[in-house]
Each structure stands twice: as structure tokens, then as C-alpha cells.
Design a protein around this motif. Structure first.
Motif, PDB file in Angstrom:
ATOM      1  N   ASN A 170      27.568  71.222  29.773  1.00  0.00           N
ATOM      2  CA  ASN A 170      26.690  71.002  28.621  1.00  0.00           C
ATOM      3  C   ASN A 170      25.341  71.677  28.815  1.00  0.00           C
ATOM      4  OD1 ASN A 170      28.613  69.427  27.303  1.00  0.00           O
ATOM      5  ND2 ASN A 170      27.880  67.527  28.197  1.00  0.00           N
ATOM      6  N   LEU A 171      24.814  71.628  30.043  1.00  0.00           N
ATOM      7  CA  LEU A 171      23.522  72.247  30.309  1.00  0.00           C
ATOM      8  C   LEU A 171      23.576  73.751  30.068  1.00  0.00           C
ATOM      9  CD1 LEU A 171      20.616  71.942  31.416  1.00  0.00           C
ATOM     10  CD2 LEU A 171      21.555  72.370  33.698  1.00  0.00           C
ATOM     11  N   LYS A 172      24.631  74.393  30.525  1.00  0.00           N
ATOM     12  CA  LYS A 172      24.765  75.834  30.324  1.00  0.00           C
ATOM     13  C   LYS A 172      24.814  76.170  28.835  1.00  0.00           C
ATOM     14  CE  LYS A 172      27.425  79.855  31.851  1.00  0.00           C
ATOM     15  NZ  LYS A 172      26.244  80.504  32.464  1.00  0.00           N
ATOM     16  N   GLY A 173      25.553  75.358  28.070  1.00  0.00           N
ATOM     17  CA  GLY A 173      25.622  75.586  26.624  1.00  0.00           C
ATOM     18  C   GLY A 173      24.278  75.423  25.943  1.00  0.00           C
ATOM     19  N   ILE A 174      23.532  74.404  26.351  1.00  0.00           N
ATOM     20  CA  ILE A 174      22.206  74.155  25.762  1.00  0.00           C
ATOM     21  C   ILE A 174      21.255  75.305  26.072  1.00  0.00           C
ATOM     22  CG2 ILE A 174      20.158  72.676  25.894  1.00  0.00           C
ATOM     23  CD1 ILE A 174      22.143  70.338  26.416  1.00  0.00           C
ATOM     24  N   LEU A 175      21.241  75.747  27.329  1.00  0.00           N
ATOM     25  CA  LEU A 175      20.335  76.817  27.728  1.00  0.00           C
ATOM     26  C   LEU A 175      20.674  78.127  27.021  1.00  0.00           C
ATOM     27  CD1 LEU A 175      20.033  76.104  31.555  1.00  0.00           C
ATOM     28  CD2 LEU A 175      18.297  75.692  29.803  1.00  0.00           C
ATOM     29  N   GLU A 176      21.964  78.415  26.897  1.00  0.00           N
ATOM     30  CA  GLU A 176      22.365  79.687  26.312  1.00  0.00           C
ATOM     31  C   GLU A 176      22.191  79.729  24.803  1.00  0.00           C
ATOM     32  OE1 GLU A 176      26.336  80.410  27.603  1.00  0.00           O
ATOM     33  OE2 GLU A 176      25.726  81.225  29.556  1.00  0.00           O
ATOM     34  N   ALA A 325       0.261  63.585  34.902  1.00  0.00           N
ATOM     35  CA  ALA A 325      -0.550  64.665  35.464  1.00  0.00           C
ATOM     36  C   ALA A 325       0.110  66.024  35.238  1.00  0.00           C
ATOM     37  CB  ALA A 325      -0.775  64.418  36.949  1.00  0.00           C
ATOM     38  N   ILE A 326       1.412  66.096  35.463  1.00  0.00           N
ATOM     39  CA  ILE A 326       2.129  67.357  35.251  1.00  0.00           C
ATOM     40  C   ILE A 326       2.105  67.743  33.774  1.00  0.00           C
ATOM     41  CG2 ILE A 326       4.383  68.473  35.347  1.00  0.00           C
ATOM     42  CD1 ILE A 326       4.965  66.900  37.874  1.00  0.00           C
ATOM     43  N   GLY A 327       2.354  66.759  32.894  1.00  0.00           N
ATOM     44  CA  GLY A 327       2.350  67.035  31.465  1.00  0.00           C
ATOM     45  C   GLY A 327       1.014  67.566  30.983  1.00  0.00           C
ATOM     46  N   LYS A 328      -0.066  66.961  31.432  1.00  0.00           N
ATOM     47  CA  LYS A 328      -1.401  67.411  31.040  1.00  0.00           C
ATOM     48  C   LYS A 328      -1.686  68.817  31.564  1.00  0.00           C
ATOM     49  CE  LYS A 328      -3.671  62.892  30.577  1.00  0.00           C
ATOM     50  NZ  LYS A 328      -4.739  62.009  31.109  1.00  0.00           N
ATOM     51  N   TYR A 329      -1.237  69.088  32.786  1.00  0.00           N
ATOM     52  CA  TYR A 329      -1.467  70.411  33.369  1.00  0.00           C
ATOM     53  C   TYR A 329      -0.723  71.487  32.577  1.00  0.00           C
ATOM     54  CZ  TYR A 329      -1.202  74.323  36.593  1.00  0.00           C
ATOM     55  OH  TYR A 329      -1.255  75.576  37.152  1.00  0.00           O
ATOM     56  N   VAL A 330       0.522  71.222  32.209  1.00  0.00           N
ATOM     57  CA  VAL A 330       1.301  72.196  31.435  1.00  0.00           C
ATOM     58  C   VAL A 330       0.623  72.473  30.101  1.00  0.00           C
ATOM     59  CG1 VAL A 330       3.501  72.597  30.267  1.00  0.00           C
ATOM     60  CG2 VAL A 330       3.479  71.617  32.568  1.00  0.00           C
ATOM     61  N   ASP A 331       0.110  71.425  29.462  1.00  0.00           N
ATOM     62  CA  ASP A 331      -0.633  71.624  28.208  1.00  0.00           C
ATOM     63  C   ASP A 331      -1.884  72.467  28.447  1.00  0.00           C
ATOM     64  OD1 ASP A 331       1.200  70.140  26.790  1.00  0.00           O
ATOM     65  OD2 ASP A 331       0.050  68.276  26.894  1.00  0.00           O
ATOM     66  N   ARG A 332      -2.553  72.207  29.555  1.00  0.00           N
ATOM     67  CA  ARG A 332      -3.822  72.881  29.830  1.00  0.00           C
ATOM     68  C   ARG A 332      -3.646  74.378  30.065  1.00  0.00           C
ATOM     69  NH1 ARG A 332      -5.460  69.400  33.217  1.00  0.00           N
ATOM     70  NH2 ARG A 332      -5.155  70.461  35.223  1.00  0.00           N
ATOM     71  N   ILE A 333      -2.561  74.773  30.697  1.00  0.00           N
ATOM     72  CA  ILE A 333      -2.347  76.195  30.963  1.00  0.00           C
ATOM     73  C   ILE A 333      -1.626  76.893  29.814  1.00  0.00           C
ATOM     74  CG2 ILE A 333      -2.350  75.843  33.454  1.00  0.00           C
ATOM     75  CD1 ILE A 333       0.695  76.011  33.430  1.00  0.00           C
ATOM     76  N   GLY A 334      -1.338  76.140  28.751  1.00  0.00           N
ATOM     77  CA  GLY A 334      -0.774  76.742  27.548  1.00  0.00           C
ATOM     78  C   GLY A 334       0.705  77.052  27.613  1.00  0.00           C
ATOM     79  N   MET A 335       1.439  76.416  28.521  1.00  0.00           N
ATOM     80  CA  MET A 335       2.881  76.623  28.597  1.00  0.00           C
ATOM     81  C   MET A 335       3.605  75.554  27.790  1.00  0.00           C
ATOM     82  SD  MET A 335       3.640  77.984  32.477  1.00  0.00           S
ATOM     83  CE  MET A 335       5.236  78.659  31.988  1.00  0.00           C
ATOM     84  N   GLN A 336       4.870  75.751  27.589  1.00  0.00           N
ATOM     85  CA  GLN A 336       5.667  74.885  26.730  1.00  0.00           C
ATOM     86  C   GLN A 336       6.492  73.912  27.559  1.00  0.00           C
ATOM     87  OE1 GLN A 336       8.571  76.984  24.377  1.00  0.00           O
ATOM     88  NE2 GLN A 336       8.787  75.357  22.872  1.00  0.00           N
ATOM     89  N   GLN A 337       6.619  72.680  27.062  1.00  0.00           N
ATOM     90  CA  GLN A 337       7.515  71.701  27.675  1.00  0.00           C
ATOM     91  C   GLN A 337       8.339  71.061  26.566  1.00  0.00           C
ATOM     92  OE1 GLN A 337       5.195  68.647  29.691  1.00  0.00           O
ATOM     93  NE2 GLN A 337       3.425  69.081  28.417  1.00  0.00           N
ATOM     94  N   ILE A 338       9.653  71.054  26.762  1.00  0.00           N
ATOM     95  CA  ILE A 338      10.553  70.545  25.743  1.00  0.00           C
ATOM     96  C   ILE A 338      11.478  69.504  26.359  1.00  0.00           C
ATOM     97  CG2 ILE A 338      10.466  72.616  24.310  1.00  0.00           C
ATOM     98  CD1 ILE A 338      13.036  73.559  25.611  1.00  0.00           C
ATOM     99  N   ALA A 339      12.220  68.818  25.509  1.00  0.00           N
ATOM    100  CA  ALA A 339      13.137  67.776  25.968  1.00  0.00           C
ATOM    101  C   ALA A 339      14.484  67.950  25.284  1.00  0.00           C
ATOM    102  CB  ALA A 339      12.575  66.387  25.677  1.00  0.00           C
ATOM    103  N   VAL A 340      15.544  67.587  25.998  1.00  0.00           N
ATOM    104  CA  VAL A 340      16.894  67.595  25.440  1.00  0.00           C
ATOM    105  C   VAL A 340      17.186  66.213  24.880  1.00  0.00           C
ATOM    106  CG1 VAL A 340      19.347  67.860  25.940  1.00  0.00           C
ATOM    107  CG2 VAL A 340      17.685  69.364  27.050  1.00  0.00           C
ATOM    108  N   VAL A 341      17.703  66.159  23.691  1.00  0.00           N
ATOM    109  CA  VAL A 341      18.089  64.902  23.033  1.00  0.00           C
ATOM    110  C   VAL A 341      19.539  65.043  22.583  1.00  0.00           C
ATOM    111  CG1 VAL A 341      17.578  63.302  21.152  1.00  0.00           C
ATOM    112  CG2 VAL A 341      15.716  64.591  22.228  1.00  0.00           C
ATOM    113  N   PRO A 342      20.405  64.081  22.931  1.00  0.00           N
ATOM    114  CA  PRO A 342      20.221  62.834  23.689  1.00  0.00           C
ATOM    115  C   PRO A 342      20.037  63.097  25.187  1.00  0.00           C
ATOM    116  CG  PRO A 342      22.272  62.829  22.403  1.00  0.00           C
ATOM    117  CD  PRO A 342      21.783  64.212  22.417  1.00  0.00           C
ATOM    118  N   ASN A 343      19.828  62.003  25.933  1.00  0.00           N
ATOM    119  CA  ASN A 343      19.661  62.101  27.374  1.00  0.00           C
ATOM    120  C   ASN A 343      20.894  62.704  28.038  1.00  0.00           C
ATOM    121  OD1 ASN A 343      17.114  60.926  27.346  1.00  0.00           O
ATOM    122  ND2 ASN A 343      17.888  58.858  27.719  1.00  0.00           N
ATOM    123  N   MET A 344      20.651  63.425  29.134  1.00  0.00           N
ATOM    124  CA  MET A 344      21.745  63.981  29.915  1.00  0.00           C
ATOM    125  C   MET A 344      21.966  63.222  31.219  1.00  0.00           C
ATOM    126  SD  MET A 344      21.277  68.072  29.304  1.00  0.00           S
ATOM    127  CE  MET A 344      22.975  68.390  29.819  1.00  0.00           C
TER     128      MET A 344
END
Length: 367
Positions: A170-176, A325-344
Motif C-alpha cells: 500500500n505504501l508503494k502505491g500511495i507514494l507512486e 518541535a519537529i512540526g514547527k521546525y518543518v513549517d519554519r524552513i518552509g518544507m511540506q508535511q503531509i499525512a496518509v488517511v486512513p492510518n497505516m
């Protein structure tokens, strides 16, 4: 706890069957060719201090490791592209019985090797830290070790995050299909992964319900529109007639849509997501700062995040834990963070490494 003990017994039986056939199905060391995915499972010995739980030994990591390898066996064409490692973070590594057991079958990385802990300093001569700072240092170490393999993607799992069946498939399918490439207006276009730092594979079920926000409202409106149209279609199909005028049709459509919205709210979004997972219908959405039981990092993201959480300027605490802390840092450097729904993955840990008291099992579920 009885269920957990049963699952652990199944996991031990799984590894025993591998041992009986002399199978070594994990890499021991670093290959010259970089893998597609490297998985690091962070584990420490969990202590049960409450008297009423005497006799219960959490062995989550054995269950996690077994499920990972079972999922890998269902990914036969690409097994060589996935490396799985155990990051034993126990200060006296041999005290972590579960990790030492798994070392017979899987490659294990130790932060502290056979160290007798005495006095007020730890194995590296550091001043003792609280659990939040300890988690930060352990996470940074495992993340850094996994980065050395040069994989395209790196997954860090906590030792109580159990992957679902067909996880790697499933992960490979989602990424591709949803990350590296996606379909827009009937055309396949390349996704912008250069700016992607991390993909979260788990979000607590109790916070997955419908809320008064834009995303939930749009989701309910979509359910209402689709469900209402479907109900009217079947009404016309079985009754053999349509409405006499537009006003009747509009009223019927609004009532049908409202019924579907109320029905979805009554069933609960969490239960609908379970059905969605069974159908393999995953999607991507923006991620919140919570939580890190299971996170996938890109090659670019892992280097920057590892450097940040290793830096002395970051001191995790109860007010600002590692995930925030990680989430705030990712926002601060302008990179993207996403989530897969539903949980894996499923988060099964009742006994936490951050808190002395066990979690209330009801806290894992929506109120």
C-alpha cells in the motif's frame, strides 16, 4: 492485556518458525546499493511499576517486528529494496530482553553497548535528562543511523506502532500515485517531492472525528451530495417515475443529502475510515504537528530534521514535546508535511516510556 499476550505469542511462534528453518531474512550491515525504504524501530525497555499489573511484561517490539516482516513477505518483488533495523536505545543494551531476542533475526543498532550505569552520568558522560529530552536524543540517534543507509525514504517507528497488512504494498502505491506522481484533470504529472520533509502514517483515532472546520464540512457535504444523488437514483429506478417538477426534486435532494450527512455523523468518521482502508482508498492531506509513532522521511527532509533535533538549541519538554518541535521546525524552513488517511499503523502502547502511569485504554478511542 490478554490480547496483547496472545499477539506476542503469535509473534514469537512466527520467529521460531523462521529459526527452525534456518532462515535469515534481514540484512546484517550496509549494502552498497541504497534501498528504497529503510525502517528503524526505536525501542527501550518498558517498566511496569503498578502492583496490579505485576507479571505483565510489555513486549510490543516483538509484535511490531513480526508484523513488519510479515508485511515484507507480502511484498516479494521488492523485498531487497526494504531494510528493517532495530534501534536499541536502552542505556544497558543487554537489559532490553526483547531487542536482544530480535537481534537473532534482525540487524540491531545499539546506542549504548554493555554499559554498567553508575552515578549521575549516562553512558556518554552526559548529565541525566528527563524522559522528553531522552526521547529526543534517542530519536536523533536512530534517525541519524538510518540516514547513513542513503535510502530514498526512511520510516521511523516507535516500538508500539504495529503496521497493517500489506503495509509496504500500500505504501508503494500511495507514494507512486499520490506523492511522486498524481493525476490532475486526467493527466499524470510529477509531484514536487523536493520540498517534502515527512509523511505521517498515524494520527490518533480519538481526534479523527468530524469537527467544525473547513475540511470536515467539505467532507460531509461531499458525502451528502453523493449519497443524496444515489438515493434519488435508486428511488427513480425502483419506483419507475421521476418528480413532477424541479421544486419537488430539490426538496427531495436536500432531504436525502441531509439524511446521508446525519447518518455519516452517527456512524462516525473513524468507522468510515476503517471501511475506506478495507477498500484501499487512501488519500493525502496536510499533517498536524502531532504525532510520531510512525513517520516517513524523505532523503532531503531527514538530513535537516536530524541536524535540528541533534542541535543543543532544542530542549524538548512537556510543554513542547518532540513531535511538536519537529512540526514547527518543518513549517519554519518552509518544507511540506503531509499525512496518509486512513492510518497505516495501530498504536498499541498502554504503557508509555514518557509517563509512569499506564494510559487509559478508552483514551485511544473517540468519546
Amino acid at each position: 492485556m490478554e490480547k496483547r499476550n496472545l499477539e506476542v505469542e503469535k509473534a514469537i511462534a512466527y520467529f521460531s518458525s523462521k529459526e527452525s528453518h534456518g532462515m535469515q531474512f534481514e540484512v546484517d550491515g550496509r549494502d552498497t546499493q541504497a534501498p528504497w525504504v529503510t525502517v528503524g524501530v526505536i525501542t527501550v525497555k518498558r517498566h511496569v511499576k503498578q502492583e496490579k499489573y505485576n507479571g505483565f511484561k510489555p513486549k510490543y517490539v516483538i509484535e511490531v517486528a513480526a508484523r513488519l516482516n510479515q508485511a515484507l513477505e507480502k511484498f516479494p518483488a521488492h523485498q531487497g529494496d526494504v531494510h528493517i533495523h532495530i534501534c536499541n536505545m536502552e542505556r544497558n543494551s543487554t537489559n532490553n530482553d526483547e531487542a536482544m531476542y530480535l537481534a537473532r533475526y534482525m540487524h540491531m543498532i545499539e546506542r549504548h553497548t554493555n554499559v554498567k550505569v553508575e552515578g549521575d552520568s549516562n553512558a556518554e558522560g552526559e548529565v541525566p535528562v528527563d524522559q522528553f529530552e531522552s526521547e529526543q536524543r534517542d530519536y536523533a540517534f536512530c534517525l541519524g543511523e538510518m540516514a547513513k543507509f542513503g535510502a530514498k525514504y526512511t520510516i521511523i517507528l516507535q516500538d508500539d506502532a504495529v503496521v497493517h497488512d500489506n503495509f509496504f504494498t500500500n505504501l508503494k502505491g500511495i507514494l507512486e500515485t499520490k506523492v511522486e506522481r498524481r493525476t490532475t484533470r486526467g493527466e499524470v504529472v510529477n509531484g514536487n517531492t523536493d520540498n517534502l520533509a515527512q509523511i505521517k502514517l498515524y494520527f490518533p483515532e480519538k481526534w479523527q472525528g468530524y469537527e467544525w472546520n473547513v475540511v470536515s464540512c467539505l467532507e460531509l457535504l461531499s458525502i451528502g451530495s453523493f449519497g443524496g444523488s444515489l438515493l434519488l437514483f435508486f428511488y427513480g429506478l425502483f419506483r419507475g417515475k421521476i418528480f413532477n417538477n424541479r421544486k419537488q426534486f430539490r426538496v427531495a435532494f436536500c432531504l436525502s443529502s441531509l439524511f446521508c450527512i446525519l447518518l455519516a455523523s452517527a456512524i462516525g468518521r473513524q468507522n468510515l475510515l476503517v471501511l475506506q482502508e478495507k477498500c484501499g482508498m487512501y488519500h493525502i492531506r496536510p499533517a498536524s504537528h502531532c504525532c510520531i509513532p510512525a513517520v516517513l522521511y524523505t532523503r532531503k527532509g531527514i538530513d535537516q530534521i536530524t541536524e535540528y533535533i541533534k542541535s543543543p538549541e532544542l530542549k524538548c519538554s512537556k510543554d513542547e514535546p518532540l513531535d511538536v518541535a519537529i512540526g514547527k521546525y518543518v513549517d519554519r524552513i518552509g518544507m511540506q508535511q503531509i499525512a496518509v488517511v486512513p492510518n497505516m499503523v495501530d498504536h498499541i502502547g498502554i504503557f508509555s516510556t514518557l509517563h509512569s502511569a499506564p494510559k487509559n485504554p478508552k483514551s485511544f478511542f473517540p468519546k
